[in-house]
Design a protein around this motif. Structure first.
Motif: not given
Length: 234
Positions: A81-88, A180-191, A219-227
């Motif tokens: 599962r992924a969440g949206f965020g901002l990168g700089a 991550p986007f703050p609530a209520p603007y976050q949205k999770h995507t399942d893969f 375990e790999v997904y969890s350390r790669s920015g995913l749930l």
């Protein structure tokens, strides 16, 4: 010689697969050929007749392709599962986007925000801009790309901020996660991963899907920015 397993995969899991899961698979003496694209692009290609052995994409279109008989019923395995965020850009100030008000202010003050027109993150971001009432101010100066990693535009100096799945932002060297986007603007995507009904290497495809949906993969997904979604119902 056994043919490589052909995988059509969303960009969201690229870091997890390329950093550990695919090297481990190849370490067993088996090969894999992966084509990376946003889910929207992948699904359009599949609907146009393109096929492979394994598809990794968002749950909803995978379910539709199962109903159409393009993907094998019973082969679907949840992976992440992924969440949206901002990168700089690494080293640049990382503004506080923990509240809707601060999130809006950061977007408005940015020189340009990069987002993908065909990715789930970019489609959602356009809705977020509308809901925040900043489509004209932020959208007018945004760096919109058709597909690919938006953080590349930040590295190139074309934008201050990149919008994408957090796991995709982490795939680009030189990028820091603002948050991550703050609530209520976050949205999770399942893969999930699934096998094409007309796979030319069904046994190898089954083994690969098991590899990508096993406990160690979680375990790999969890350390790669995913749930991790390992063990959840498909």
């Amino acid at each position: 010689m056994e043919q490589p397993v052909k995988v059509m995969s969303t960009l969201a899991v690229e870091l997890a697969l390329t950093s550990a899961l695919l090297p481990a698979w190849r370490g067993t003496g088996r090969d894999v050929d992966v084509e990376w694209s946003p889910t929207g692009v992948l699904i359009d290609r599949v609907r146009a007749g393109e096929r492979g052995d394994v598809l990794i994409a968002i749950d909803e279109p995978i379910a539709e392709l199962v109903e159409q008989g393009i993907l094998r019923a019973g082969s679907v395995r949840p992976v992440a599962r992924a969440g949206f965020g901002l990168g700089a850009k690494r080293g640049a100030p990382r503004p506080d986007i923990s509240t809707p008000e601060r999130f809006r202010a950061v977007l408005v003050s940015a020189r340009s925000v990069a987002y993908s027109l065909t990715g789930a993150s970019g489609i959602h971001f356009q809705d977020v801009m509308r809901r925040l009432g900043i489509t004209e101010t932020v959208g007018a100066k945004a760096t919109a790309i058709h597909a690919g990693f938006t953080a590349d535009r930040v590295i190139a100096g074309e934008a201050d901020l990149a919008v994408q799945q957090i796991s995709e932002l982490m795939s680009i060297d030189g990028i820091d996660i603002v948050g991550p986007f703050p609530a209520p603007y976050q949205k999770h995507t399942d893969f999930s991963a699934a096998i094409f009904s007309d796979s030319g290497s069904p046994s190898a495809a089954e083994a690969l899907v098991e590899h990508l949906s096993g406990e160690r993969a979680g375990e790999v997904y969890s350390r790669s920015g995913l749930l991790s979604r390992i063990g959840s119902a498909a």
